[in-house]
Design a protein around this motif. Sequence first.
Motif, PDB file in Angstrom:
ATOM      1  N   ASN A   1       0.832  -1.209   0.000  1.00  0.00           N
ATOM      2  CA  ASN A   1       0.000   0.000   0.000  1.00  0.00           C
ATOM      3  C   ASN A   1       0.867   1.259   0.000  1.00  0.00           C
ATOM      4  OD1 ASN A   1      -2.484   1.363  -0.064  1.00  0.00           O
ATOM      5  ND2 ASN A   1      -2.557   1.529   2.168  1.00  0.00           N
ATOM      6  N   LEU A   2       1.871   1.264  -0.889  1.00  0.00           N
ATOM      7  CA  LEU A   2       2.800   2.383  -0.965  1.00  0.00           C
ATOM      8  C   LEU A   2       2.818   2.986  -2.361  1.00  0.00           C
ATOM      9  CD1 LEU A   2       5.877   0.934   0.981  1.00  0.00           C
ATOM     10  CD2 LEU A   2       4.361   2.780   1.749  1.00  0.00           C
ATOM     11  N   ASP A   3       3.033   4.288  -2.408  1.00  0.00           N
ATOM     12  CA  ASP A   3       3.215   4.988  -3.670  1.00  0.00           C
ATOM     13  C   ASP A   3       4.628   4.725  -4.179  1.00  0.00           C
ATOM     14  OD1 ASP A   3       3.987   7.243  -5.497  1.00  0.00           O
ATOM     15  OD2 ASP A   3       1.970   7.946  -4.991  1.00  0.00           O
ATOM     16  N   PRO A   4       4.806   4.453  -5.484  1.00  0.00           N
ATOM     17  CA  PRO A   4       6.152   4.227  -6.005  1.00  0.00           C
ATOM     18  C   PRO A   4       7.128   5.355  -5.674  1.00  0.00           C
ATOM     19  CG  PRO A   4       4.522   3.626  -7.652  1.00  0.00           C
ATOM     20  CD  PRO A   4       3.766   4.272  -6.530  1.00  0.00           C
ATOM     21  N   ALA A   5       6.632   6.590  -5.605  1.00  0.00           N
ATOM     22  CA  ALA A   5       7.510   7.733  -5.343  1.00  0.00           C
ATOM     23  C   ALA A   5       8.159   7.668  -3.966  1.00  0.00           C
ATOM     24  CB  ALA A   5       6.730   9.035  -5.495  1.00  0.00           C
ATOM     25  N   SER A   6       7.639   6.806  -3.073  1.00  0.00           N
ATOM     26  CA  SER A   6       8.223   6.696  -1.733  1.00  0.00           C
ATOM     27  C   SER A   6       9.461   5.810  -1.713  1.00  0.00           C
ATOM     28  CB  SER A   6       7.186   6.144  -0.754  1.00  0.00           C
ATOM     29  OG  SER A   6       6.891   4.776  -1.027  1.00  0.00           O
ATOM     30  N   ILE A   7       9.769   5.151  -2.829  1.00  0.00           N
ATOM     31  CA  ILE A   7      10.935   4.272  -2.916  1.00  0.00           C
ATOM     32  C   ILE A   7      12.163   5.092  -3.281  1.00  0.00           C
ATOM     33  CG2 ILE A   7      11.970   2.323  -4.156  1.00  0.00           C
ATOM     34  CD1 ILE A   7       9.661   1.509  -2.342  1.00  0.00           C
ATOM     35  N   ASP A   8      13.235   4.962  -2.495  1.00  0.00           N
ATOM     36  CA  ASP A   8      14.458   5.695  -2.819  1.00  0.00           C
ATOM     37  C   ASP A   8      15.645   4.789  -3.132  1.00  0.00           C
ATOM     38  OD1 ASP A   8      14.719   4.886  -0.185  1.00  0.00           O
ATOM     39  OD2 ASP A   8      14.932   6.902   0.632  1.00  0.00           O
ATOM     40  N   LEU A   9      15.389   3.481  -3.265  1.00  0.00           N
ATOM     41  CA  LEU A   9      16.449   2.553  -3.669  1.00  0.00           C
ATOM     42  C   LEU A   9      15.820   1.363  -4.381  1.00  0.00           C
ATOM     43  CD1 LEU A   9      19.421   1.516  -3.559  1.00  0.00           C
ATOM     44  CD2 LEU A   9      18.836   0.452  -1.361  1.00  0.00           C
TER      45      LEU A   9
ATOM     46  N   LEU B   1       8.074   2.291 -13.297  1.00  0.00           N
ATOM     47  CA  LEU B   1       7.223   2.552 -12.137  1.00  0.00           C
ATOM     48  C   LEU B   1       6.942   4.044 -11.959  1.00  0.00           C
ATOM     49  CD1 LEU B   1       8.917   0.109  -9.598  1.00  0.00           C
ATOM     50  CD2 LEU B   1       6.679  -0.198 -10.672  1.00  0.00           C
ATOM     51  N   GLY B   2       7.575   4.882 -12.783  1.00  0.00           N
ATOM     52  CA  GLY B   2       7.377   6.318 -12.667  1.00  0.00           C
ATOM     53  C   GLY B   2       8.148   6.957 -11.537  1.00  0.00           C
ATOM     54  N   ILE B   3       9.246   6.314 -11.119  1.00  0.00           N
ATOM     55  CA  ILE B   3      10.083   6.846 -10.043  1.00  0.00           C
ATOM     56  C   ILE B   3      11.216   7.657 -10.660  1.00  0.00           C
ATOM     57  CG2 ILE B   3      11.593   6.234  -8.100  1.00  0.00           C
ATOM     58  CD1 ILE B   3       9.984   3.604  -7.878  1.00  0.00           C
ATOM     59  N   HIS B   4      11.420   8.874 -10.154  1.00  0.00           N
ATOM     60  CA  HIS B   4      12.416   9.765 -10.747  1.00  0.00           C
ATOM     61  C   HIS B   4      13.528  10.162  -9.778  1.00  0.00           C
ATOM     62  CE1 HIS B   4       9.552   9.932 -13.965  1.00  0.00           C
ATOM     63  NE2 HIS B   4       8.634  10.491 -13.187  1.00  0.00           N
ATOM     64  N   GLY B   5      13.507   9.633  -8.582  1.00  0.00           N
ATOM     65  CA  GLY B   5      14.531   9.970  -7.599  1.00  0.00           C
ATOM     66  C   GLY B   5      15.153   8.728  -7.009  1.00  0.00           C
ATOM     67  N   GLY B   6      16.161   8.940  -6.185  1.00  0.00           N
ATOM     68  CA  GLY B   6      16.829   7.822  -5.529  1.00  0.00           C
ATOM     69  C   GLY B   6      17.812   7.127  -6.445  1.00  0.00           C
ATOM     70  N   ALA B   7      18.260   5.953  -6.025  1.00  0.00           N
ATOM     71  CA  ALA B   7      19.268   5.195  -6.768  1.00  0.00           C
ATOM     72  C   ALA B   7      18.695   3.869  -7.234  1.00  0.00           C
ATOM     73  CB  ALA B   7      20.495   4.945  -5.891  1.00  0.00           C
ATOM     74  N   ALA B   8      19.203   3.390  -8.375  1.00  0.00           N
ATOM     75  CA  ALA B   8      18.782   2.092  -8.916  1.00  0.00           C
ATOM     76  C   ALA B   8      19.984   1.449  -9.581  1.00  0.00           C
ATOM     77  CB  ALA B   8      17.644   2.260  -9.917  1.00  0.00           C
ATOM     78  N   PHE B   9      20.233   0.179  -9.246  1.00  0.00           N
ATOM     79  CA  PHE B   9      21.360  -0.523  -9.858  1.00  0.00           C
ATOM     80  C   PHE B   9      21.114  -2.017  -9.862  1.00  0.00           C
ATOM     81  CE2 PHE B   9      22.439   0.104  -5.364  1.00  0.00           C
ATOM     82  CZ  PHE B   9      22.817  -1.165  -4.947  1.00  0.00           C
ATOM     83  N   ASP B  10      21.819  -2.712 -10.765  1.00  0.00           N
ATOM     84  CA  ASP B  10      21.746  -4.169 -10.841  1.00  0.00           C
ATOM     85  C   ASP B  10      22.808  -4.798  -9.956  1.00  0.00           C
ATOM     86  OD1 ASP B  10      19.762  -3.865 -12.694  1.00  0.00           O
ATOM     87  OD2 ASP B  10      20.897  -4.670 -14.395  1.00  0.00           O
ATOM     88  N   LEU B  11      22.528  -6.031  -9.555  1.00  0.00           N
ATOM     89  CA  LEU B  11      23.457  -6.815  -8.752  1.00  0.00           C
ATOM     90  C   LEU B  11      23.507  -8.208  -9.365  1.00  0.00           C
ATOM     91  CD1 LEU B  11      23.542  -6.875  -4.883  1.00  0.00           C
ATOM     92  CD2 LEU B  11      23.634  -8.992  -6.191  1.00  0.00           C
TER      93      LEU B  11
ATOM     94  N   ARG C   1      13.250   3.449   2.034  1.00  0.00           N
ATOM     95  CA  ARG C   1      12.483   2.328   1.492  1.00  0.00           C
ATOM     96  C   ARG C   1      13.181   1.788   0.256  1.00  0.00           C
ATOM     97  NH1 ARG C   1       7.249   5.454   2.217  1.00  0.00           N
ATOM     98  NH2 ARG C   1       6.457   4.783   4.262  1.00  0.00           N
ATOM     99  N   ALA C   2      13.231   0.472   0.156  1.00  0.00           N
ATOM    100  CA  ALA C   2      13.928  -0.172  -0.963  1.00  0.00           C
ATOM    101  C   ALA C   2      13.051  -1.225  -1.604  1.00  0.00           C
ATOM    102  CB  ALA C   2      15.222  -0.813  -0.480  1.00  0.00           C
ATOM    103  N   LEU C   3      13.160  -1.315  -2.917  1.00  0.00           N
ATOM    104  CA  LEU C   3      12.603  -2.428  -3.683  1.00  0.00           C
ATOM    105  C   LEU C   3      13.750  -3.366  -4.020  1.00  0.00           C
ATOM    106  CD1 LEU C   3      10.142  -0.991  -6.366  1.00  0.00           C
ATOM    107  CD2 LEU C   3       9.695  -2.977  -4.906  1.00  0.00           C
ATOM    108  N   VAL C   4      13.641  -4.621  -3.621  1.00  0.00           N
ATOM    109  CA  VAL C   4      14.619  -5.630  -4.027  1.00  0.00           C
ATOM    110  C   VAL C   4      13.900  -6.567  -4.987  1.00  0.00           C
ATOM    111  CG1 VAL C   4      16.250  -7.398  -3.319  1.00  0.00           C
ATOM    112  CG2 VAL C   4      15.789  -5.456  -1.805  1.00  0.00           C
ATOM    113  N   VAL C   5      14.382  -6.598  -6.229  1.00  0.00           N
ATOM    114  CA  VAL C   5      13.727  -7.350  -7.295  1.00  0.00           C
ATOM    115  C   VAL C   5      14.660  -8.460  -7.772  1.00  0.00           C
ATOM    116  CG1 VAL C   5      12.633  -7.195  -9.567  1.00  0.00           C
ATOM    117  CG2 VAL C   5      12.598  -5.205  -8.026  1.00  0.00           C
ATOM    118  N   GLY C   6      14.118  -9.645  -7.953  1.00  0.00           N
ATOM    119  CA  GLY C   6      14.825 -10.715  -8.645  1.00  0.00           C
ATOM    120  C   GLY C   6      14.081 -10.981  -9.935  1.00  0.00           C
TER     121      GLY C   6
END
Length: 325
Positions: free
Chosen positions: A70-78, A101-111, A136-141
């Motif tokens: 129940n979070l807005d994508p804009a609240s994610i900063d990693l 996701l329409g996120i324009h801030g924070g950091a995003a990288f692959d691992l 807040r972080a999204l961890v995606v596999g």
Amino acid sequence: MTRLRSVVRGCGSYLPRTVVTNDDLAARVDTSDEWIVQRTGIRQRHIAGPDETTSVLGIKAAAAALAAANLDPASIDLIICATSTPDHTFPSTATQIQAGLGIHGGAAFDLQAVCAGFVYGVATADKFLTTGAARRALVVGAETFSRLLDWEDRTTCVLFGDGAGAIVLEAQGGEGHSGDRGVLTSHLRSDGRYREKLYVDGGPGSTGTTGKLRMVGKEVFRFAVGSVTDVIAEAFAATGTTAEDLDWFVPHQANRRIIEASADKLGIAREKVVLTVDRHGNTSAASIPLALDAACRDGRIRRGDLVMIEAIGGGFAWGSALIRW
């Protein structure tokens, strides 16, 4: 409050539309449903279509996780995307998920830690969150491993599938003991001497091609059962917990025999093991979050449960994380 913890707010997953059964593969290569099930426990897998790139799968899984939280994508900063099958050599798949996701801030990288990638991603996000570097972080596999397969090699093409899973982690206050919600501990290992046991025979820095997956199955099995339980024992020691305290064991979904042998060696009751390998095959970095989401959606994993995740991947790279849900 004595320390910050990385607490799971929600999880989500996505599987490609096309389902390929063992019988479907038997019409293509010299194999059978009985042969595959007996050796691996796999009955079917999902295969991505031409329009289902790794980032597309990741965006859908991440959106589902955000909805569950129940979070807005804009609240994610990693955003950390664990993948061995990126859309492009660069930019990172994580940035494409971010944009999708329409996120324009924070950091995003692959691992990249192959099948251990999601565990590495959780451990990495935990360091950002518990040091205050992110909230807040999204961890995606996310993986499209079918793009790497030699479809004439029956020993490998029957094992893998495509898919994506994601969790949302949020920094919250904890008391500093094993009763806290969130990531309690993580332990990572790697040993590059084993490269030729499980690898892809190509790359932009060597052959200039994508390459195909190659594996020495017996050696991988032996190492997975015999050597990687160290990171689980260390997680128990670090938190003062035992196998009896676990509510759920959610390992990398590579092979049912490996999973059950590892659980038996660690003294983890088989009824506590979450298994999805029969439905999904080995989806590499996506396998643990896919299994987590399945167990959350069917009501097995609940708030307050003690959950161990563990994986081994090419390299070899392996790791564990103990999470109070």
